[in-house]
Design a protein around this motif. Structure first.
Motif, mmCIF file in Angstrom:
data_model
loop_
_atom_site.group_PDB
_atom_site.id
_atom_site.type_symbol
_atom_site.label_atom_id
_atom_site.label_comp_id
_atom_site.label_asym_id
_atom_site.label_seq_id
_atom_site.Cartn_x
_atom_site.Cartn_y
_atom_site.Cartn_z
ATOM 1 N N ARG A 116 10.749 7.959 1.169
ATOM 2 C CA ARG A 116 10.363 8.629 2.414
ATOM 3 C C ARG A 116 8.844 8.766 2.502
ATOM 4 O O ARG A 116 8.246 8.514 3.558
ATOM 5 N N VAL A 117 8.202 9.139 1.392
ATOM 6 C CA VAL A 117 6.739 9.242 1.377
ATOM 7 C C VAL A 117 6.105 7.880 1.652
ATOM 8 O O VAL A 117 5.128 7.767 2.404
ATOM 9 N N ALA A 118 6.657 6.841 1.041
ATOM 10 C CA ALA A 118 6.126 5.504 1.243
ATOM 11 C C ALA A 118 6.218 5.099 2.715
ATOM 12 O O ALA A 118 5.270 4.530 3.280
ATOM 13 N N LYS A 119 7.338 5.388 3.340
ATOM 14 C CA LYS A 119 7.518 5.011 4.742
ATOM 15 C C LYS A 119 6.569 5.800 5.658
ATOM 16 O O LYS A 119 6.080 5.263 6.654
ATOM 17 N N ILE A 120 6.310 7.046 5.317
ATOM 18 C CA ILE A 120 5.357 7.842 6.099
ATOM 19 C C ILE A 120 3.949 7.273 5.952
ATOM 20 O O ILE A 120 3.133 7.300 6.883
ATOM 21 N N THR A 121 3.664 6.713 4.771
ATOM 22 C CA THR A 121 2.335 6.164 4.505
ATOM 23 C C THR A 121 2.053 4.914 5.332
ATOM 24 O O THR A 121 0.897 4.625 5.647
ATOM 25 N N VAL A 122 3.083 4.166 5.698
ATOM 26 C CA VAL A 122 2.898 2.893 6.398
ATOM 27 C C VAL A 122 2.023 3.046 7.645
ATOM 28 O O VAL A 122 0.987 2.382 7.770
ATOM 29 N N PRO A 123 2.387 3.908 8.610
ATOM 30 C CA PRO A 123 1.526 4.024 9.802
ATOM 31 C C PRO A 123 0.169 4.652 9.505
ATOM 32 O O PRO A 123 -0.816 4.343 10.187
ATOM 33 N N LEU A 124 0.081 5.516 8.486
ATOM 34 C CA LEU A 124 -1.193 6.154 8.161
ATOM 35 C C LEU A 124 -2.184 5.132 7.611
ATOM 36 O O LEU A 124 -3.359 5.113 7.981
ATOM 37 N N TYR A 125 -1.707 4.278 6.716
ATOM 38 C CA TYR A 125 -2.577 3.237 6.162
ATOM 39 C C TYR A 125 -2.976 2.251 7.250
ATOM 40 O O TYR A 125 -4.114 1.768 7.290
ATOM 41 N N ALA A 126 -2.046 1.948 8.141
ATOM 42 C CA ALA A 126 -2.350 1.055 9.265
ATOM 43 C C ALA A 126 -3.466 1.634 10.126
ATOM 44 O O ALA A 126 -4.363 0.909 10.581
ATOM 45 N N LEU A 127 -3.443 2.934 10.339
ATOM 46 C CA LEU A 127 -4.476 3.593 11.140
ATOM 47 C C LEU A 127 -5.843 3.505 10.463
ATOM 48 O O LEU A 127 -6.861 3.272 11.130
ATOM 49 N N ALA A 178 0.831 -1.202 0.000
ATOM 50 C CA ALA A 178 0.000 0.000 0.000
ATOM 51 C C ALA A 178 0.868 1.255 0.000
ATOM 52 O O ALA A 178 0.629 2.197 -0.767
ATOM 53 N N SER A 179 1.882 1.275 0.833
ATOM 54 C CA SER A 179 2.727 2.461 0.941
ATOM 55 C C SER A 179 3.566 2.673 -0.314
ATOM 56 O O SER A 179 3.787 3.816 -0.742
ATOM 57 N N THR A 180 4.024 1.575 -0.933
ATOM 58 C CA THR A 180 4.801 1.707 -2.168
ATOM 59 C C THR A 180 3.951 2.317 -3.275
ATOM 60 O O THR A 180 4.417 3.174 -4.034
ATOM 61 N N MET A 181 2.700 1.882 -3.396
ATOM 62 C CA MET A 181 1.821 2.439 -4.429
ATOM 63 C C MET A 181 1.523 3.909 -4.181
ATOM 64 O O MET A 181 1.494 4.711 -5.115
ATOM 65 N N VAL A 182 1.282 4.265 -2.928
ATOM 66 C CA VAL A 182 1.013 5.671 -2.622
ATOM 67 C C VAL A 182 2.224 6.523 -2.991
ATOM 68 O O VAL A 182 2.096 7.589 -3.611
#
Length: 497
Positions: free
Chosen positions: A365-376, A341-345
């Motif tokens: 960096r954007v992908a890594k920031i997306t990880v916790p957001l998608y998890a939430l 999910a984060s890689t696609m974002v």
């Protein structure tokens, strides 16, 4: 502190440690973080793909459906068997194309094949939506597993937050290598545990499999028969076809293929993966044994059948082992979902539409920031849903299967196809799913009251897929590609494939 809790805590700690250690000695960049530099051999590719095949859905959902539904639960054995045959012929072509074009994310394939950025974004959005119920399944399973096997010492909510934190941390730090390292531990553990439970419990309580099935048939004469309505033969056959066609259309399956080192690693996995059908069968045996040993479970509580019979049969420390292995079945696929999910974002939304000139370091960096957001987002969806695991899995499958015509036609055609054709097909299939899901609560019979019985019992996703394919083919005639010298005409399979 009970013995089970100590064992579960050890598994939690080992999962986190293994995930973090995986990046040692590796210089991380986007390619390394997302697909491990395309360097995984047969074994690691196998455990990654198998990690998705045997998740909490298999650990709890298969057992629960064997307990509560009976014959319809065998659909999974049939569809996976067909899927491995399809994968043997299609996945090597996907790997070769991904290697040649440097694909990293799931939607990269569709965007590249049809030279259509809008299609890439549409696929990305569908995948992000479909993976939410898949992640919900893993988190719900994680909560159930830990709460049950810790004898209530850790609540479901606490277990979900702890497990999700572990996934987020080691994916952000180690990427796909973290998931692969934990997957190795998980696969060894689950193979041994499933075989033991599937053999021991029926023999312990009934003396033989024959006596177990005879006792169930006496107590529930119709348990091993498909019903006339609902989950009947039409539903069974349509679901088998649907799931087998879309088995490899889960984004994390693409990533596992991208990360493989060679064609042989990909093809060997299609040959080896049927071994996991043995483990699914073992979990069915546990569910069947639980029918008479721990009767009375109904609704969503059927997913607890495994733990109800385990608590009755084993000491707390071994129940803790079951819980520890079970949580790994949630952590590995959950982490891969977050990674994809984060890689696609990062790559297909941020880079393509917001910052086309962004270097890979910024995309990472954007992908890594997306990880916790998608998890939430997944946690919020989890707390608002109360659906059994199998229907959730089928909903995700219905969505992702709408990409099958685009995937398979693009894979085996070398001439150019207008990007509007797959978009039209996907739109038609998705509209039918939305119409039935939102207007009739997913009931094909209510949505199409005048249709024949076999249509009313058919899996919604297959009906949508057929509509999708018809519109796709019609659109190819309506919008032929103007340039026949497509970039993909230069692609050819290596001779060894």
């Amino acid at each position: 502190m009970n013995a089970a809790l100590i064992v579960i805590a050890i598994f939690f700690a080992c999962a986190l440690a293994a995930g973090l250690v995986a990046r040692r000695g590796i210089t991380m960049n986007l390619k390394e973080w997302a697909v491990a530099g395309r360097g995984f051999g047969t074994v690691i590719t196998f455990v990654l793909i198998a990690g998705e095949v045997f998740s909490t859905y298999s650990f709890l959902g298969a057992t629960g459906w064997a307990y509560g539904r009976g014959a319809p639960t065998f659909y999974y054995l049939a569809c996976a068997s067909l899927a491995f045959v399809i994968g043997y012929w299609s996945l090597p072509r996907l790997w070769a194309y991904a290697q040649e074009r440097g694909l990293i994310s799931f939607s990269d394939y569709f965007e590249s094949k049809y030279r259509s950025k809008p299609l890439g974004v549409i696929v990305c959005v569908i995948a992000l939506l479909a993976m939410i119920p898949l992640l919900v399944i893993q988190l719900r399973g994680l909560g159930i597993i830990v709460a049950e096997t810790s004898y209530g010492a850790i609540s479901e909510n606490a277990a979900i937050w702890i497990g999700l934190s572990i996934m987020v941390v080691y994916i952000v730090v180690s990427g796909i290598r973290g998931a692969a390292t934990v997957a190795v531990i998980k696969d060894i553990s689950i193979f041994a545990l499933a075989l033991f439970l599937g053999i021991y419990l029926p023999l312990h309580y009934f003396g033989s499999y024959a006596h177990m099935f005879s006792a169930i048939s006496t107590a529930k004469p119709h348990h091993f028969q498909l019903p006339d309505k609902g989950l009947n033969l039409s539903w069974y056959n349509s679901t088998v076809i649907l799931i087998s066609l879309g088995f490899y259309l889960y984004p994390y399956q693409f990533t596992s293929i991208y990360a493989a080192r060679s064609l042989n690693a990909v093809r060997k996995n299609a040959v080896i993966l049927p071994l996991y059908q043995t483990l699914i069968t073992c979990m069915y045996m546990v569910g069947f044994a639980a029918i008479l040993v721990v009767p009375g479970l109904e609704g969503a509580s059927v997913d607890l059948a495994l733990f109800r019979i385990s608590k009755l049969s084993f000491d707390p420390w071994f129940v803790g082992v079951i819980g520890g292995v079970g949580l790994l079945t949630a952590v590995v696929p959950g982490a891969m979902i977050l990674l994809n999910a984060s890689t696609m974002v990062g790559k297909n939304i941020y880079k393509e539409y917001f910052n086309p000139s962004a270097p890979d370091t910024r995309v990472e960096r954007v992908a890594k920031i997306t990880v916790p957001l998608y998890a939430l987002v997944a946690v919020i969806a989890l707390f608002k849903s109360g659906i059994e695991m199998v229907p959730l899995a089928l909903l995700a499958s219905n969505l992702l299967n709408q990409l099958f015509p685009s995937f398979i036609i693009g894979l085996f055609r070398r001439d150019a196809i207008n990007g509007r054709a797959p978009i039209a097909g996907i739109a038609a299939g998705m509209m039918l799913i939305a119409y039935v899901m939102l207007g009739y609560d997913g009931s094909v019979a209510r949505a199409l009251p005048f249709a024949p019985d076999f249509i009313q019992s058919c899996n919604l996703g297959l009906l949508a897929l057929l509509l999708n394919l018809a519109v796709f083919l019609a659109a190819m005639k309506l919008w032929p590609e103007s340039s026949r010298q497509a970039a993909d005409e230069s692609f050819s399979m290596p001779r060894s494939a």
